[in-house]
Motif scaffolding. Structure first.
Motif, PDB file in Angstrom:
ATOM      1  N   ALA A   1       0.859  -1.304   0.135  1.00 36.32           N
ATOM      2  CA  ALA A   1       0.469  -0.163   0.211  1.00 36.32           C
ATOM      3  C   ALA A   1       0.959   0.904   0.180  1.00 36.32           C
ATOM      4  O   ALA A   1       0.490   1.965  -0.631  1.00 36.32           O
ATOM      5  N   ALA A   2       2.038   1.161   0.908  1.00 33.00           N
ATOM      6  CA  ALA A   2       2.701   2.318   1.106  1.00 33.00           C
ATOM      7  C   ALA A   2       3.748   2.406  -0.515  1.00 33.00           C
ATOM      8  O   ALA A   2       3.705   3.554  -0.770  1.00 33.00           O
ATOM      9  N   GLU A   3       3.726   1.468  -0.895  1.00 30.35           N
ATOM     10  CA  GLU A   3       4.621   1.661  -2.376  1.00 30.35           C
ATOM     11  C   GLU A   3       3.692   1.905  -3.825  1.00 30.35           C
ATOM     12  O   GLU A   3       3.720   2.981  -4.066  1.00 30.35           O
ATOM     13  N   GLU A   4       2.386   1.966  -3.245  1.00 33.91           N
ATOM     14  CA  GLU A   4       0.959   2.240  -4.372  1.00 33.91           C
ATOM     15  C   GLU A   4       1.213   3.410  -4.095  1.00 33.91           C
ATOM     16  O   GLU A   4       0.836   4.125  -5.117  1.00 33.91           O
ATOM     17  N   ALA A   5       1.003   4.029  -3.179  1.00 30.83           N
ATOM     18  CA  ALA A   5       0.170   5.231  -2.392  1.00 30.83           C
ATOM     19  C   ALA A   5       1.627   6.154  -3.611  1.00 30.83           C
ATOM     20  O   ALA A   5       1.358   7.027  -3.603  1.00 30.83           O
ATOM     21  N   LYS A   6       3.079   5.748  -2.784  1.00 28.42           N
ATOM     22  CA  LYS A   6       4.111   6.834  -3.414  1.00 28.42           C
ATOM     23  C   LYS A   6       3.721   6.415  -4.811  1.00 28.42           C
ATOM     24  O   LYS A   6       4.109   7.641  -5.646  1.00 28.42           O
ATOM     25  N   ASP A   7       4.002   5.461  -5.977  1.00 37.30           N
ATOM     26  CA  ASP A   7       3.904   5.175  -6.870  1.00 37.30           C
ATOM     27  C   ASP A   7       2.837   6.458  -8.091  1.00 37.30           C
ATOM     28  O   ASP A   7       3.048   7.270  -8.903  1.00 37.30           O
ATOM     29  N   THR A   8       1.323   6.810  -7.012  1.00 32.50           N
ATOM     30  CA  THR A   8       0.397   6.602  -8.079  1.00 32.50           C
ATOM     31  C   THR A   8       0.520   8.190  -7.063  1.00 32.50           C
ATOM     32  O   THR A   8      -0.583   8.690  -7.902  1.00 32.50           O
ATOM     33  N   GLY A   9       0.469   8.605  -6.697  1.00 29.02           N
ATOM     34  CA  GLY A   9       0.704   9.700  -5.434  1.00 29.02           C
ATOM     35  C   GLY A   9      -0.793  10.145  -5.169  1.00 29.02           C
ATOM     36  O   GLY A   9      -1.493  10.983  -5.033  1.00 29.02           O
ATOM     37  N   ARG A  10      -2.470   8.899  -5.296  1.00 33.17           N
ATOM     38  CA  ARG A  10      -3.285   8.438  -4.386  1.00 33.17           C
ATOM     39  C   ARG A  10      -2.698   7.737  -3.184  1.00 33.17           C
ATOM     40  O   ARG A  10      -2.407   7.045  -3.127  1.00 33.17           O
ATOM     41  N   SER A  11      -3.943   8.298  -2.127  1.00 34.42           N
ATOM     42  CA  SER A  11      -3.748   7.483  -0.344  1.00 34.42           C
ATOM     43  C   SER A  11      -4.431   6.267  -1.021  1.00 34.42           C
ATOM     44  O   SER A  11      -5.018   6.024  -1.944  1.00 34.42           O
ATOM     45  N   GLN A  12      -4.053   5.295  -0.144  1.00 34.88           N
ATOM     46  CA  GLN A  12      -4.788   4.185   0.086  1.00 34.88           C
ATOM     47  C   GLN A  12      -5.352   3.750   1.278  1.00 34.88           C
ATOM     48  O   GLN A  12      -4.856   3.393   1.908  1.00 34.88           O
ATOM     49  N   LYS A  13      -6.753   3.604   1.162  1.00 33.54           N
ATOM     50  CA  LYS A  13      -7.619   2.842   1.890  1.00 33.54           C
ATOM     51  C   LYS A  13      -8.056   1.718   2.321  1.00 33.54           C
ATOM     52  O   LYS A  13      -8.028   1.102   1.056  1.00 33.54           O
ATOM     53  N   LEU A  14      -7.390   0.681   3.446  1.00 34.06           N
ATOM     54  CA  LEU A  14      -7.441  -0.682   3.812  1.00 34.06           C
ATOM     55  C   LEU A  14      -8.012  -0.394   4.358  1.00 34.06           C
ATOM     56  O   LEU A  14      -9.268  -0.196   4.860  1.00 34.06           O
ATOM     57  N   ARG A  15      -9.147  -2.211   4.487  1.00 34.13           N
ATOM     58  CA  ARG A  15     -10.258  -2.665   4.890  1.00 34.13           C
ATOM     59  C   ARG A  15     -10.424  -2.126   6.267  1.00 34.13           C
ATOM     60  O   ARG A  15      -8.895  -1.993   7.157  1.00 34.13           O
ATOM     61  N   PRO A  16     -11.433  -2.485   7.174  1.00 36.50           N
ATOM     62  CA  PRO A  16     -11.420  -2.726   8.318  1.00 36.50           C
ATOM     63  C   PRO A  16     -10.446  -3.323   9.532  1.00 36.50           C
ATOM     64  O   PRO A  16     -10.571  -4.235   8.912  1.00 36.50           O
ATOM     65  N   MET A  17      -9.469  -3.320   9.932  1.00 34.68           N
ATOM     66  CA  MET A  17      -8.953  -4.107  10.853  1.00 34.68           C
ATOM     67  C   MET A  17      -8.126  -3.255  12.211  1.00 34.68           C
ATOM     68  O   MET A  17      -9.282  -2.086  13.006  1.00 34.68           O
TER      69      MET A  17
END
Length: 182
Positions: free
Chosen positions: A129-145
């Motif tokens: 998720a961190a790599e995706e946010a860094k690469d796309t510039g968009r926030s990544q919301k994960l499922r509830p935990m």
């Protein structure tokens, strides 16, 4: 001569304080071992009632008692879907320890290696998720935990530069959101 006596007293007090520090650590670890023993006895009685096979291992890690139950094929029933039975069992075990010791504890329970496996999965998820946010510039919301799961994800995200994470929402729908920095 009184000056020499005073300095010896000061040395004696400093030495006693230095001895108290390891004694306090030993005392704290002894308390954690005691908590683990109480939890182990509680879980052993529970396994007997359920007629489940399992080996109980006690340890102290990161300032908390850690109790692991491994070995029996029925143990997965004590984990439940997404670990919800395990969370409830951990809370009951903590309460049993608290009733015996009179103080709150941070005991961690693992059954059938579920938490250790989950920790590895969540570390990978957080990193992705961190790599995706860094690469796309968009926030990544994960499922509830659960709080346990969110902590692992936050730790994984913290090891990736250029991103940050925060939890949002209310329990039981609280989730991790990974944001690109800048």
């Amino acid at each position: 001569m009184s000056e020499t006596v005073a300095s010896q007293d000061e040395v004696g007090e400093a030495g006693a304080a230095a001895e108290d520090a390891p004694r306090a650590e030993r005392s704290s670890e002894d308390q954690l071992v005691r908590e683990g023993d109480i939890a182990g006895d509680y879980l052993e009685r529970l396994l007997d009632i359920l007629d489940f096979d399992g080996d109980i291992d006690l340890d102290v890690e990161a300032g908390r008692a850690v109790v692991s139950v491994d070995g029996g094929k029925d143990l997965e029933k004590l984990v439940g879907a997404r670990g919800d039975v395990l969370e409830a069992l951990q809370e009951l075990t903590r309460l049993a320890v608290q009733q015996s010791t009179g103080s709150r504890n941070r005991l961690m329970l693992d059954v059938a290696g579920w938490r250790s496996q989950r920790r590895s999965e969540l570390t990978d998820l957080g990193r992705q998720a961190a790599e995706e946010a860094k690469d796309t510039g968009r926030s990544q919301k994960l499922r509830p935990m659960t709080p346990f799961e969110r902590k692992i994800v936050h730790d994984a995200v913290a090891n990736v530069g250029g991103v940050r994470s925060e939890s949002e929402g209310e329990e039981p729908r609280r989730r991790v959101v990974v944001h690109p920095e800048g």
